[in-house]
Design an enzyme around this catalytic site. Structure first.
Site, short mmCIF file in Angstrom:
data_model
loop_
_atom_site.label_atom_id
_atom_site.label_comp_id
_atom_site.label_asym_id
_atom_site.label_seq_id
_atom_site.Cartn_x
_atom_site.Cartn_y
_atom_site.Cartn_z
N LYS A 9 33.53 -55.53 98.96
CA LYS A 9 34.05 -56.65 99.77
C LYS A 9 35.25 -57.35 99.11
O LYS A 9 35.51 -57.15 97.92
CB LYS A 9 32.90 -57.65 100.01
CG LYS A 9 31.75 -57.07 100.86
CD LYS A 9 30.70 -58.14 101.15
CE LYS A 9 29.58 -57.59 102.02
NZ LYS A 9 28.58 -58.66 102.33
N TYR A 49 29.89 -56.42 112.15
CA TYR A 49 28.84 -57.42 111.95
C TYR A 49 28.30 -57.99 113.26
O TYR A 49 27.73 -59.08 113.28
CB TYR A 49 29.34 -58.54 111.03
CG TYR A 49 29.28 -58.17 109.55
CD1 TYR A 49 28.06 -57.84 108.94
CD2 TYR A 49 30.41 -58.16 108.76
CE1 TYR A 49 27.99 -57.52 107.59
CE2 TYR A 49 30.35 -57.82 107.41
CZ TYR A 49 29.13 -57.51 106.84
OH TYR A 49 29.06 -57.19 105.51
N PHE A 57 26.76 -68.21 110.26
CA PHE A 57 27.80 -67.84 109.31
C PHE A 57 28.72 -66.73 109.83
O PHE A 57 29.59 -66.24 109.10
CB PHE A 57 27.19 -67.43 107.96
CG PHE A 57 26.17 -66.32 108.05
CD1 PHE A 57 26.56 -65.00 108.16
CD2 PHE A 57 24.81 -66.61 108.03
CE1 PHE A 57 25.63 -63.98 108.23
CE2 PHE A 57 23.86 -65.58 108.11
CZ PHE A 57 24.27 -64.27 108.21
N ARG A 85 20.41 -50.08 98.20
CA ARG A 85 19.95 -51.47 98.38
C ARG A 85 19.40 -52.02 97.06
O ARG A 85 19.62 -53.18 96.71
CB ARG A 85 18.88 -51.56 99.48
CG ARG A 85 19.34 -51.12 100.86
CD ARG A 85 20.23 -52.10 101.56
NE ARG A 85 19.58 -53.36 101.89
CZ ARG A 85 20.15 -54.31 102.65
NH1 ARG A 85 21.37 -54.12 103.15
NH2 ARG A 85 19.52 -55.43 102.90
N THR A 91 20.65 -60.24 98.65
CA THR A 91 21.83 -60.80 99.32
C THR A 91 22.40 -61.98 98.54
O THR A 91 23.61 -62.09 98.35
CB THR A 91 21.44 -61.26 100.74
OG1 THR A 91 20.78 -60.19 101.41
CG2 THR A 91 22.66 -61.69 101.54
N ARG A 102 25.16 -57.27 92.58
CA ARG A 102 25.30 -58.68 92.98
C ARG A 102 24.98 -59.62 91.83
O ARG A 102 25.62 -60.67 91.69
CB ARG A 102 24.45 -58.95 94.22
CG ARG A 102 25.13 -58.38 95.49
CD ARG A 102 24.21 -58.33 96.65
NE ARG A 102 24.91 -58.03 97.92
CZ ARG A 102 24.28 -57.70 99.03
NH1 ARG A 102 22.97 -57.64 99.07
NH2 ARG A 102 24.98 -57.45 100.13
N ASN A 112 29.45 -61.73 98.39
CA ASN A 112 28.47 -61.05 97.53
C ASN A 112 28.84 -59.60 97.20
O ASN A 112 27.97 -58.77 96.97
CB ASN A 112 27.07 -61.18 98.14
CG ASN A 112 26.98 -60.57 99.53
OD1 ASN A 112 27.95 -60.00 100.01
ND2 ASN A 112 25.83 -60.66 100.14
N HIS A 115 28.44 -54.39 100.55
CA HIS A 115 27.55 -54.14 101.69
C HIS A 115 26.92 -52.78 101.52
O HIS A 115 27.57 -51.85 101.04
CB HIS A 115 28.34 -54.14 103.01
CG HIS A 115 27.59 -53.46 104.14
ND1 HIS A 115 26.64 -54.12 104.86
CD2 HIS A 115 27.61 -52.18 104.57
CE1 HIS A 115 26.12 -53.25 105.74
NE2 HIS A 115 26.69 -52.07 105.59
N GLU A 126 27.39 -46.74 110.95
CA GLU A 126 28.43 -47.40 110.16
C GLU A 126 29.43 -46.39 109.60
O GLU A 126 30.64 -46.63 109.60
CB GLU A 126 27.78 -48.24 109.05
CG GLU A 126 27.02 -49.45 109.60
CD GLU A 126 26.20 -50.20 108.57
OE1 GLU A 126 25.52 -51.17 108.95
OE2 GLU A 126 26.23 -49.85 107.37
#
Ligand code: ATP
Ligand code: MG
Length: 137
Positions: A9, A49, A57, A85, A91, A102, A112, A115, A126
């Protein structure tokens, strides 16, 4: 073997952390089988998203994801979805286990750093938003 979709990100690309994030990914046994740096458009971020469209948010998230280039990736490995993950951590970096991406690099719950797809079905959807089969080697 399985594939998952990853995004490094804007908070991470801005701080020049692409290589460090990729090192954690590769050390975890995941292989980067496709990768491209892109500037996400507002339409792309909104679509990506869409599931969060009703969350408070959402606007902030779309603005953040278009605020600087991102690196979109396909990762391959055994149980890649669940494994990534784990490697990403929670998160909210405050809750992320030590050594996770993270915990190491995220700035806050929104910014963060990464993704990762949350299911094999979402991984397929995706990946298809950003890559064709020929891109993945
Ligand atoms: P991702 O989908 O990006 O892999 P995730 O599955 O851990 O992350 P989600 O609940 O799907 O988390 O939220 C998607 C993204 O929205 C988060 O990664 C984060 O960037 C942002 N986000 C989530 N919760 C908040 C919040 N409370 N405030 C601001 N941004 C948030
Ligand atoms: Mg998610």
């Amino acid at each position: 073997t399985e594939r998952t979709f990853s995004i490094i990100k804007p908070d991470a690309t801005r701080r020049n952390l692409t290589g460090k994030v990729n090192a954690v990914i590769e050390d975890a046994g995941l292989r980067i089988v496709a990768q491209r740096r892109i500037q996400m458009t507002e339409d792309q971020a909104k679509k990506f998203y869409e599931v969060h469209a009703e969350r408070p948010f959402y606007g902030e998230l779309v603005e953040f994801m278009t605020s600087a280039p991102v690196v979109v990736q396909v990762l391959e490995g055994e149980n890649a979805v669940a494994r990534y993950r784990e490697v990403m951590g929670a998160t909210n970096p405050k809750d992320a286990a030590p050594g996770t991406i993270r915990a190491l690099y995220a700035e806050n719950v929104g910014e963060n750093s990464v993704h990762g797809s949350d299911s094999q079905e979402n991984a397929r959807l995706e990946i298809a938003q950003f890559f064709t089969d020929a891109d993945i080697v």
